[in-house]
Design a protein around this motif. Sequence first.
Motif, PDB file in Angstrom:
ATOM      1  N   LEU A 100      74.140-120.530   5.971  1.00 20.82           N
ATOM      2  CA  LEU A 100      73.565-119.211   5.691  1.00 20.82           C
ATOM      3  C   LEU A 100      74.145-118.610   4.411  1.00 20.82           C
ATOM      4  N   ARG A 101      75.400-118.915   4.098  1.00 25.50           N
ATOM      5  CA  ARG A 101      75.968-118.478   2.817  1.00 25.50           C
ATOM      6  C   ARG A 101      75.197-119.105   1.658  1.00 25.50           C
ATOM      7  N   GLN A 102      74.899-120.396   1.813  1.00 31.06           N
ATOM      8  CA  GLN A 102      74.129-121.084   0.774  1.00 31.06           C
ATOM      9  C   GLN A 102      72.720-120.503   0.664  1.00 31.06           C
ATOM     10  N   ALA A 103      72.134-120.157   1.794  1.00 35.18           N
ATOM     11  CA  ALA A 103      70.797-119.553   1.764  1.00 35.18           C
ATOM     12  C   ALA A 103      70.840-118.231   1.001  1.00 35.18           C
ATOM     13  N   ALA A 104      71.870-117.435   1.264  1.00 36.58           N
ATOM     14  CA  ALA A 104      72.009-116.152   0.561  1.00 36.58           C
ATOM     15  C   ALA A 104      72.181-116.349  -0.940  1.00 36.58           C
ATOM     16  N   ALA A 105      72.823-117.468  -1.320  1.00 36.78           N
ATOM     17  CA  ALA A 105      73.033-117.768  -2.743  1.00 36.78           C
ATOM     18  C   ALA A 105      71.820-118.445  -3.383  1.00 36.78           C
ATOM     19  N   GLY A 106      70.800-118.761  -2.579  1.00 38.30           N
ATOM     20  CA  GLY A 106      69.596-119.408  -3.108  1.00 38.30           C
ATOM     21  C   GLY A 106      69.702-120.905  -3.253  1.00 38.30           C
ATOM     22  N   ALA A 107      70.741-121.509  -2.677  1.00 42.18           N
ATOM     23  CA  ALA A 107      70.970-122.944  -2.852  1.00 42.18           C
ATOM     24  C   ALA A 107      69.898-123.813  -2.203  1.00 42.18           C
ATOM     25  N   HIS A 108      69.179-123.286  -1.221  1.00 42.29           N
ATOM     26  CA  HIS A 108      68.184-124.090  -0.517  1.00 42.29           C
ATOM     27  C   HIS A 108      66.793-124.007  -1.152  1.00 42.29           C
ATOM     28  N   ARG A 109      66.650-123.177  -2.162  1.00 42.86           N
ATOM     29  CA  ARG A 109      65.338-123.001  -2.775  1.00 42.86           C
ATOM     30  C   ARG A 109      64.755-124.294  -3.357  1.00 42.86           C
ATOM     31  N   PRO A 110      65.551-125.133  -4.038  1.00 39.07           N
ATOM     32  CA  PRO A 110      64.966-126.397  -4.535  1.00 39.07           C
ATOM     33  C   PRO A 110      64.484-127.304  -3.406  1.00 39.07           C
ATOM     34  N   ALA A 111      65.258-127.417  -2.342  1.00 39.93           N
ATOM     35  CA  ALA A 111      64.863-128.276  -1.217  1.00 39.93           C
ATOM     36  C   ALA A 111      63.604-127.741  -0.553  1.00 39.93           C
ATOM     37  N   THR A 112      63.495-126.422  -0.443  1.00 37.49           N
ATOM     38  CA  THR A 112      62.297-125.817   0.140  1.00 37.49           C
ATOM     39  C   THR A 112      61.080-126.120  -0.724  1.00 37.49           C
ATOM     40  N   ALA A 113      61.231-125.963  -2.029  1.00 39.02           N
ATOM     41  CA  ALA A 113      60.112-126.252  -2.936  1.00 39.02           C
ATOM     42  C   ALA A 113      59.712-127.718  -2.855  1.00 39.02           C
ATOM     43  N   LEU A 114      60.688-128.613  -2.762  1.00 38.59           N
ATOM     44  CA  LEU A 114      60.381-130.046  -2.649  1.00 38.59           C
ATOM     45  C   LEU A 114      59.705-130.365  -1.322  1.00 38.59           C
ATOM     46  N   SER A 115      60.147-129.727  -0.243  1.00 38.50           N
ATOM     47  CA  SER A 115      59.570-130.033   1.072  1.00 38.50           C
ATOM     48  C   SER A 115      58.124-129.569   1.174  1.00 38.50           C
ATOM     49  N   GLU A 116      57.756-128.565   0.388  1.00 38.86           N
ATOM     50  CA  GLU A 116      56.392-128.039   0.422  1.00 38.86           C
ATOM     51  C   GLU A 116      55.469-128.764  -0.556  1.00 38.86           C
ATOM     52  N   ALA A 117      56.012-129.701  -1.329  1.00 42.82           N
ATOM     53  CA  ALA A 117      55.233-130.362  -2.378  1.00 42.82           C
ATOM     54  C   ALA A 117      54.673-131.696  -1.910  1.00 42.82           C
ATOM     55  N   GLU A 118      53.658-132.127  -2.612  1.00 37.43           N
ATOM     56  CA  GLU A 118      53.106-133.469  -2.410  1.00 37.43           C
ATOM     57  C   GLU A 118      53.962-134.431  -3.222  1.00 37.43           C
ATOM     58  N   LEU A 119      54.853-135.119  -2.553  1.00 33.11           N
ATOM     59  CA  LEU A 119      55.764-136.034  -3.234  1.00 33.11           C
ATOM     60  C   LEU A 119      55.416-137.475  -2.890  1.00 33.11           C
ATOM     61  N   PRO A 120      55.781-138.401  -3.765  1.00 36.20           N
ATOM     62  CA  PRO A 120      55.608-139.814  -3.424  1.00 36.20           C
ATOM     63  C   PRO A 120      56.428-140.153  -2.178  1.00 36.20           C
ATOM     64  N   ASP A 121      55.977-141.162  -1.442  1.00 32.38           N
ATOM     65  CA  ASP A 121      56.641-141.531  -0.192  1.00 32.38           C
ATOM     66  C   ASP A 121      58.119-141.816  -0.373  1.00 32.38           C
ATOM     67  N   GLU A 122      58.495-142.501  -1.467  1.00 32.43           N
ATOM     68  CA  GLU A 122      59.902-142.833  -1.655  1.00 32.43           C
ATOM     69  C   GLU A 122      60.747-141.583  -1.877  1.00 32.43           C
ATOM     70  N   CYS A 123      60.177-140.574  -2.516  1.00 36.66           N
ATOM     71  CA  CYS A 123      60.900-139.324  -2.741  1.00 36.66           C
ATOM     72  C   CYS A 123      61.033-138.564  -1.415  1.00 36.66           C
ATOM     73  N   ARG A 124      59.972-138.540  -0.624  1.00 34.77           N
ATOM     74  CA  ARG A 124      60.031-137.903   0.699  1.00 34.77           C
ATOM     75  C   ARG A 124      61.078-138.588   1.570  1.00 34.77           C
ATOM     76  N   ALA A 125      61.113-139.922   1.506  1.00 31.81           N
ATOM     77  CA  ALA A 125      62.080-140.676   2.302  1.00 31.81           C
ATOM     78  C   ALA A 125      63.505-140.328   1.872  1.00 31.81           C
ATOM     79  N   ARG A 126      63.730-140.168   0.573  1.00 30.13           N
ATOM     80  CA  ARG A 126      65.070-139.829   0.094  1.00 30.13           C
ATOM     81  C   ARG A 126      65.459-138.417   0.519  1.00 30.13           C
ATOM     82  N   VAL A 127      64.528-137.468   0.451  1.00 30.10           N
ATOM     83  CA  VAL A 127      64.808-136.110   0.900  1.00 30.10           C
ATOM     84  C   VAL A 127      65.181-136.131   2.384  1.00 30.10           C
ATOM     85  N   ALA A 128      64.438-136.900   3.184  1.00 30.90           N
ATOM     86  CA  ALA A 128      64.733-136.998   4.614  1.00 30.90           C
ATOM     87  C   ALA A 128      66.119-137.609   4.844  1.00 30.90           C
ATOM     88  N   GLU A 129      66.451-138.631   4.073  1.00 30.65           N
ATOM     89  CA  GLU A 129      67.763-139.278   4.191  1.00 30.65           C
ATOM     90  C   GLU A 129      68.895-138.303   3.849  1.00 30.65           C
TER      91      GLU A 129
END
Length: 193
Positions: A100-129
């Motif tokens: 939650l400290r990281q959320a307050a600092a905005g640290a999760h914003r890139p991951a949120t943007a990536l999770s909402e995007a149409e990414l190639p399967d290998e990129c999605r797999a890496r995010v999941a990993e």
Amino acid sequence: MPKISAPTVVEHRKRKRDALLAAATELLVSGGVSAVTPAAVGAAVGLSRPSVYQYFKSAADILAAITEDSFARSNAQLLAALEGLSDPLKVMDAYVRETLRQAAAGAHRPATALSEAELPDECRARVAELHHEQIAPFMSALRQLNVPDLMITAQLLGGMLEAAMRAIESGSDPDAVARTTIALVHAAVRPQE
């Protein structure tokens, strides 16, 4: 020959790459995946598009670097917050507070943007990993607490943690959100009588 802005060429290249990555992350958060192009990233730091290719092969390569960088920083901060803790409830408390400290600092914003995007399967797999690595301490604590229906409990608590992050990102007091979230986590993992 271009001037270098650091004591060594290696340091100069690292600084330029870091600046490109920071600019790309801002573009991703503000404009989505389609905003992250070599031309836009270069323009954001005053480099030409061909110069960006000295650091990244493509827009996909830039997105992959954002993924690795944001998760690496977040995971390192989580591990530091958990250092020396062995009691599973204390691990969970520290995990929630740091997340939650990281959320307050905005640290999760890139991951949120990536999770909402149409990414190639290998990129999605890496995010999941990388996400799996990130939640490993929380899962380990749940296992140690021997909660019933481990995966269902983990998913429900994960949903609660995501809701807490959204509350903070929407302007709720981070300390109040953390206290409430921790109380709910404790209620969920307390042995049933």
